[in-house]
Enzyme design. Structure first.
Site, short mmCIF file in Angstrom:
data_model
loop_
_atom_site.label_atom_id
_atom_site.label_comp_id
_atom_site.label_asym_id
_atom_site.label_seq_id
_atom_site.Cartn_x
_atom_site.Cartn_y
_atom_site.Cartn_z
N GLY A 170 0.89 4.74 -2.37
CA GLY A 170 1.24 5.95 -1.62
C GLY A 170 0.37 6.05 -0.39
O GLY A 170 -0.79 6.45 -0.47
N GLU A 219 3.08 1.06 -3.72
CA GLU A 219 2.28 1.00 -4.94
C GLU A 219 1.27 2.15 -5.03
O GLU A 219 1.10 2.76 -6.09
CB GLU A 219 1.53 -0.34 -5.01
N ASP A 259 15.03 4.86 12.95
CA ASP A 259 16.45 5.22 13.05
C ASP A 259 16.70 5.72 14.47
O ASP A 259 16.55 6.91 14.77
CB ASP A 259 16.80 6.28 12.00
N MET A 260 17.06 4.79 15.35
CA MET A 260 17.26 5.12 16.76
C MET A 260 18.64 5.78 16.95
O MET A 260 19.64 5.30 16.43
CB MET A 260 17.15 3.86 17.62
N ASP A 261 18.65 6.85 17.69
CA ASP A 261 19.89 7.55 18.04
C ASP A 261 19.88 7.77 19.55
O ASP A 261 19.54 8.86 20.03
CB ASP A 261 19.98 8.90 17.32
N ASP A 298 0.79 -1.23 0.00
CA ASP A 298 0.00 0.00 0.00
C ASP A 298 0.83 1.28 0.00
O ASP A 298 0.36 2.31 -0.49
CB ASP A 298 -0.95 0.00 1.20
N ALA A 299 2.04 1.26 0.53
CA ALA A 299 2.87 2.46 0.52
C ALA A 299 3.60 2.60 -0.81
O ALA A 299 3.57 3.65 -1.45
CB ALA A 299 3.87 2.45 1.67
N TYR A 317 -10.06 -0.34 2.57
CA TYR A 317 -9.53 -0.44 3.93
C TYR A 317 -9.12 0.92 4.48
O TYR A 317 -8.61 1.77 3.75
CB TYR A 317 -8.32 -1.37 3.99
N ASP A 318 -9.36 1.11 5.78
CA ASP A 318 -8.91 2.31 6.47
C ASP A 318 -7.87 1.93 7.52
O ASP A 318 -8.08 0.99 8.30
CB ASP A 318 -10.08 3.02 7.15
N ASP A 341 25.93 3.50 13.61
CA ASP A 341 24.66 4.19 13.39
C ASP A 341 23.70 3.16 12.78
O ASP A 341 23.90 2.71 11.65
CB ASP A 341 24.87 5.37 12.43
#
EC number: 1.4.3.-
Length: 735
Positions: free
Chosen positions: A383, A381, A532-534, A378-379, A466-467, A674
């Protein structure tokens, strides 16, 4: 000659259907009353809404809380960036469009489209050093475009007007579809005589046809070298919930670039169109409206206003938290530079550099001809952010909410505003932050309780039926909870069965009979998050704290066993590929090995899984190859700015060569580096009758929780509530 009246009749219906469906698809996929394009505004488009006539919720008279500014009060045309991570502004979108229109790549193209136009974020090390008040770094747009049938990745420097073509597409895959791709695909089949004839023969009036663009995954060479899409259709007669009235088995294969109908398949002629009875979910259409008098209205009132502030449109400050927030056309929302204030030292400490929804994988479990390809990303294809709808005040978000708009570019580069795409509000539900009451046997009369108030950032995407509701919830004790809610409407299959007593033996329905002639097909949902944990800096390590049973020695203790924690620091990526196991439990810590507490523990955060599901598909199944990022629930990779999308940059029709699974196979070093943590939240969904005709929301979540990050309880000194501090509200009728 006798057939001429029939063809005139057919032509008339095609024309009417074309106009109707074109309007319908624009209503559902094109700029709507929550989406304002500046170009449309200039031409008095009906989709344009002014600040005077946009929807505004009616405020009861008891409200004294000043509303945080909403999109009605924003002036996007004059917005300017103030932070290195701020999204592109309308002025910048227009400049990108102007620069590209004169570039040789696009001047020589008869047909081009911009599939993604977003900020090319500055290098991480530069952003980490930047302080407010310092000049911004050069603003650069990252563009994914198709020109003359070829995909390109390029950057546009908005200071120098320089365009750099970085590369063309990988060997397989195409960019995220544009809204125009989806819209045009839904009406293109109406130009095909066989399709129209089939619709009529199935007993559906052309004016009642509604169609959906369905990504087709990848299943072999016949689907290569063409950007293809499948289209399936429904009857809208007598209901707004057309999803419950599928024209089962009718599938159109379409060339998305030429709009040519490649194939029309109809395998469902014996299957009737399900009836519209009891399918409409709109409140106005409910004949027996539920008596809700037993539940009195509830509203959070804040006479002194909200406790959070938003500086320069995107920098959020609340309690001991500070973070940058922006909408994104692919991810939905992006949370960056999340820091929490240490109340002992007063210092803002780094927790997470960037977090967002990387991909959603939704495979349906029906291998038949009209269903096997329904394995959505869904992301990548569609957005995820492009499908975000304007939030409904009072219902999607409470009255004390603040709203943030998304500003995106259409396929031709023209910017538009998705109003009220994100909301933010303080939540108090009666939960307890901490408490202790002393037992009377001690002789001490002590009862100390602290209420829990949290800050919620919410967006909701309606990806066709779908929601998805995604919440980022920040707590004063340093915890971040990421929650996903599933609602909306099932994708259902038509069937000849009206009752289970008609089903013979062990016949596989691939789902549940929900109503007469309607099967809810079994499916999964996997939502993969990029984190991205810092922790107090970028160089961190991942520790698998395995909980083991330890047997006692003979005579050592009356106990025969106890549990102990065995800490294993992941050296390389494969050490950190985690499949959750109930009877082999672990905690999963991200630590900074160079920063210690007063008593010597490394500071850290831990990933706390909630209820989740794992993919059971064969790893060689084509959908699972593309969705291989769901093979584990947790992955850890070294930071690489080109590795952000778990399914790859170009997901559409990809073969799975550019996924998180492929990257992680390199087995790169991750100790004291990192690093990026990837977590997949999963759902198995076996539909039930309670999901018909629309689903009550089901949710799951996971936490990012401090572990030895603070010296002690960070909310120890939080004050309790007293009656004198709280507002006294009167009903509107007595005000």
């Amino acid at each position: 000659m006798e057939s001429k009246p029939f063809f005139r009749f057919l032509f008339f219906f095609i024309a009417i259907a074309f106009l109707f469906l074109f309007a319908w698809t624009h209503l559902h996929y094109a700029p709507s009353p929550g989406v304002t394009t500046l170009l449309d505004c200039a031409s008095n488009s009906p989709w344009c809404t002014s600040s005077k006539n946009r929807f505004q919720s009616k405020q009861p008279t008891l409200t004294k809380t000043p509303r945080a500014s909403t999109s009605q009060r924003r002036h996007h045309e004059s917005a300017v960036p103030r932070h290195p991570l701020d999204p592109l502004t309308i002025q910048e979108f227009n400049k990108v469009r102007k620069i590209l229109s004169s570039h040789a790549l696009f001047k020589s193209s008869n047909n081009y489209a911009l599939h993604s136009v977003v900020l090319e974020e500055p290098n991480k090390e530069l952003v980490l050093k930047w302080k407010k008040g310092q000049p911004l770094f050069p603003r650069i747009a990252s563009v994914i475009a198709r020109a003359n049938g070829v995909s390109h990745v390029l950057t546009v420097n908005l200071e120098t007007d320089n365009v750099t073509v970085l590369n063309t597409a990988p060997p397989t895959g195409y960019p995220t579809m544009t809204i125009e791709d989806m819209t045009s695909a839904t009406w293109a089949p109406l130009s095909n005589a066989k399709f129209n004839r089939t619709i009529i023969e199935r007993g559906v009036n052309l004016k009642d046809v509604a169609c959906l663009p369905i990504s087709l995954g990848w299943f072999g060479k016949k689907e290569e070298n063409r950007r293809l899409i499948k289209v399936q259709c429904y009857s809208m007669e007598d209901t707004a919930n057309f999803y419950m009235r599928p024209i089962e088995g009718l599938t159109v294969l379409l060339d998305m670039d030429t709009k040519e109908v490649v194939e029309v398949s109809d395998t469902g002629r014996p299957i009737p169109i399900p009836k519209a009875t009891n399918t409409d979910y709109r409140f106005s259409e409910q004949k027996l409206q539920q008596d809700l008098n037993s539940i009195n209205p509830i509203s959070i009132e804040q006479p002194k206003g909200p406790s959070f502030v938003i500086e320069d449109e995107h920098l959020v400050k609340w309690a001991n938290w500070e973070f940058h927030l922006k909408p994104d056309p692919r991810a939905g929302v992006v949370v960056s530079r999340a820091k929490v204030r240490d109340l002992e030292s007063g210092v803002l400490r780094d927790v997470m550099y960037k977090g967002f929804t990387s991909e959603l994988f939704v495979p349906y479990m029906d291998p038949t001809d009209a269903w096997y390809f329904k394995t959505y990303m869904d992301a990548g294809e569609y957005g995820f952010g492009l499908q975000a709808m304007p939030l409904d005040p009072l219902n999607d978000c409470p009255r004390n909410a603040y709203y943030m708009d998304g500003v995106f570019a259409a396929g031709d580069g023209v910017p538009y505003v998705r109003s009220n795409m994100v909301c933010m509000f303080e939540r108090y539900t009666g939960d307890i932050g901490w408490r202790h009451a002393e037992s009377p046997i001690t002789g001490m009369e002590i009862k100390e309780v602290r209420p829990k108030v949290t800050l919620v950032v919410r967006m909701a995407a309606s990806v066709a039926n779908y929601d998805y509701i995604v919440d980022w919830e920040f707590q004063t004790d340093g915890l971040i909870r990421i929650k996903v809610g599933l609602s909306g409407i099932l994708m259902v299959k038509g069937t000849a069965y009206e009752n289970m007593n008609q089903v013979e033996g062990q016949e596989n329905l691939f789902g549940t009979l929900l109503s007469e002639n309607v099967i809810g097909v079994i499916h999964d949902h996997y939502i993969t998050f990029y984190l991205d944990m810092d922790i107090d800096g970028s160089d961190n390590s991942f520790v698998n704290v395995n909980i083991k049973r330890q047997e006692t020695s003979p005579g050592e203790s009356p106990r025969k066993s106890y549990l102990k924690a065995v800490r294993n620091v992941a050296k390389t990526e494969k050490d950190a590929q985690i499949q959750l196991k109930l009877y082999d439990p672990s905690e999963f810590h991200v630590i900074n090995p160079t920063k210690k507490t007063r008593v010597g523990n490394p500071v850290g955060y831990k990933v706390v899984p909630g209820g989740t599901a794992a993919s059971l598909l064969d790893h060689d199944d084509p959908p699972q190859k593309r969705g291989a990022f769901t093979n584990n629930q947790i992955w850890v990779t070294p930071y690489n700015r080109s590795e952000q999308w778990a399914g790859g940059l170009f997901v559409y029709q990809s073969h799975g060569e550019d996924t998180l699974d492929v990257w992680s196979e390199r087995d790169r070093p991750i100790e004291n580096k990192d690093i990026v943590v990837w977590y997949t939240l999963g759902f198995h969904h076996i539909p039930c009758q309670e999901d018909f005709p629309i689903m009550p929301t089901v949710s799951s979540s996971f936490d990012l929780k401090p572990v030895n990050f603070f010296e002690s309880n960070p909310i120890l000194r939080a004050p309790p509530y007293f009656e004198k501090d709280l507002p006294v509200c009167r009903p509107a009728a007595s005000a």
